[in-house]
Design a protein around this motif. Sequence first.
Motif, PDB file in Angstrom:
ATOM      1  N   GLN A 248       5.631   6.049   3.057  1.00 48.28           N
ATOM      2  CA  GLN A 248       6.610   6.975   2.485  1.00 48.28           C
ATOM      3  C   GLN A 248       7.753   6.205   1.829  1.00 48.28           C
ATOM      4  O   GLN A 248       8.156   6.527   0.704  1.00 48.28           O
ATOM      5  CB  GLN A 248       7.153   7.904   3.563  1.00 48.28           C
ATOM      6  CG  GLN A 248       8.197   8.882   3.045  1.00 48.28           C
ATOM      7  CD  GLN A 248       8.786   9.747   4.143  1.00 48.28           C
ATOM      8  OE1 GLN A 248       8.661   9.450   5.328  1.00 48.28           O
ATOM      9  NE2 GLN A 248       9.454  10.821   3.753  1.00 48.28           N
TER      10      GLN A 248
ATOM     11  N   ARG B  72       9.112  15.475   2.397  1.00 45.02           N
ATOM     12  CA  ARG B  72       8.770  14.792   1.145  1.00 45.02           C
ATOM     13  C   ARG B  72       9.976  14.461   0.279  1.00 45.02           C
ATOM     14  O   ARG B  72       9.851  13.703  -0.682  1.00 45.02           O
ATOM     15  CB  ARG B  72       7.801  15.656   0.332  1.00 45.02           C
ATOM     16  CG  ARG B  72       6.438  15.776   0.952  1.00 45.02           C
ATOM     17  CD  ARG B  72       5.498  16.652   0.141  1.00 45.02           C
ATOM     18  NE  ARG B  72       5.586  16.359  -1.265  1.00 45.02           N
ATOM     19  CZ  ARG B  72       5.761  17.283  -2.219  1.00 45.02           C
ATOM     20  NH1 ARG B  72       5.864  18.561  -1.921  1.00 45.02           N
ATOM     21  NH2 ARG B  72       5.831  16.939  -3.484  1.00 45.02           N
TER      22      ARG B  72
ATOM     23  N   ASP C 285       5.394  18.779   4.473  1.00 42.09           N
ATOM     24  CA  ASP C 285       5.983  19.101   3.168  1.00 42.09           C
ATOM     25  C   ASP C 285       7.507  19.007   3.208  1.00 42.09           C
ATOM     26  O   ASP C 285       8.132  18.571   2.257  1.00 42.09           O
ATOM     27  CB  ASP C 285       5.558  20.504   2.703  1.00 42.09           C
ATOM     28  CG  ASP C 285       4.152  20.518   2.129  1.00 42.09           C
ATOM     29  OD1 ASP C 285       3.689  19.456   1.659  1.00 42.09           O
ATOM     30  OD2 ASP C 285       3.532  21.586   2.142  1.00 42.09           O
TER      31      ASP C 285
ATOM     32  N   LYS D 290       4.969  12.496  -3.639  1.00 38.95           N
ATOM     33  CA  LYS D 290       3.742  13.280  -3.457  1.00 38.95           C
ATOM     34  C   LYS D 290       3.457  13.352  -1.963  1.00 38.95           C
ATOM     35  O   LYS D 290       3.882  12.489  -1.193  1.00 38.95           O
ATOM     36  CB  LYS D 290       2.584  12.649  -4.218  1.00 38.95           C
ATOM     37  CG  LYS D 290       2.127  11.310  -3.637  1.00 38.95           C
ATOM     38  CD  LYS D 290       0.921  10.746  -4.345  1.00 38.95           C
ATOM     39  CE  LYS D 290       0.518   9.452  -3.633  1.00 38.95           C
ATOM     40  NZ  LYS D 290      -0.783   8.997  -3.975  1.00 38.95           N
ATOM     41  N   ARG D 291       2.751  14.363  -1.569  1.00 40.23           N
ATOM     42  CA  ARG D 291       2.434  14.511  -0.153  1.00 40.23           C
ATOM     43  C   ARG D 291       1.361  13.494   0.237  1.00 40.23           C
ATOM     44  O   ARG D 291       0.373  13.348  -0.463  1.00 40.23           O
ATOM     45  CB  ARG D 291       1.945  15.915   0.144  1.00 40.23           C
ATOM     46  CG  ARG D 291       1.818  16.130   1.638  1.00 40.23           C
ATOM     47  CD  ARG D 291       1.537  17.576   1.984  1.00 40.23           C
ATOM     48  NE  ARG D 291       1.411  17.723   3.409  1.00 40.23           N
ATOM     49  CZ  ARG D 291       0.389  17.258   4.126  1.00 40.23           C
ATOM     50  NH1 ARG D 291      -0.585  16.619   3.539  1.00 40.23           N
ATOM     51  NH2 ARG D 291       0.347  17.433   5.424  1.00 40.23           N
TER      52      ARG D 291
END
Length: 176
Positions: free
Chosen positions: A168, A64, A61, A54-55
Motif C-alpha cells: 500500500q 484506499r 475500500d 487501486k484496491r
Amino acid sequence: RKREKIIMGIMFPILRNLKSREFFSELFAAEQKKIEQLLDSLSEKQARQQILIKRIRGIEDSSRHWSAYMTISHLNIVNLGIAGLIRSLGRGKPIDAKIRIEDVKPTSDTGPEALEAFEKTSAILKKSVAGIEDLKTTQTHHHPWFGPLDAKGWHALTAIHMKIHRKQIELIIAGL
C-alpha cells in the motif's frame, strides 16, 4: 470482495500451518525494514499526502485513501493490539474485546510521530511473540475475516499484514 475472503480463508490457514514461527518473524522484520526505508525516502509533506490507490488484496475500500503516515499509524494500532492479544493467549487467558475494522483506522492528521512510534510498536510485538514458548495456544480469539486464531495464527497474520501495507505504501508513493 466475497471471493477474496473465500480465497484468503483457504490460503491463510494453509500458509500459517505450513510455515514456522521463524518464517513469520523474519517476514515481519523484513517488511518492517522495507517500510522504514520507504518512509525515509519521503519528505514530511509527501508522507502526509493522502493518495487514492487501486484496491489491492487485503485492503478494505475505506483504507484506499490514506497517506503513508496514516498507514504507519494503522500498523502501530494493529501491532500493539495483536501484541497484547498474543500475550494473553500465551497465558491461556481469553479476551473479551471484539476486533472491529473501524477500531484500527488512523486519523487523517497523523504525522511523523507515527513513524517515530513504528519501531517501538514493532519491537513490542516481537517481544510478545518471543515471550511465548508455544504459539499453538489452546485459547483463541476471533478475527473478523479468519475466525478463531491461536497465537501462531495472530503472529502469522502480523507478518502478512505488514506485507500488505508495505505494498500500500509503495502505491501511495507511486501516486505522489
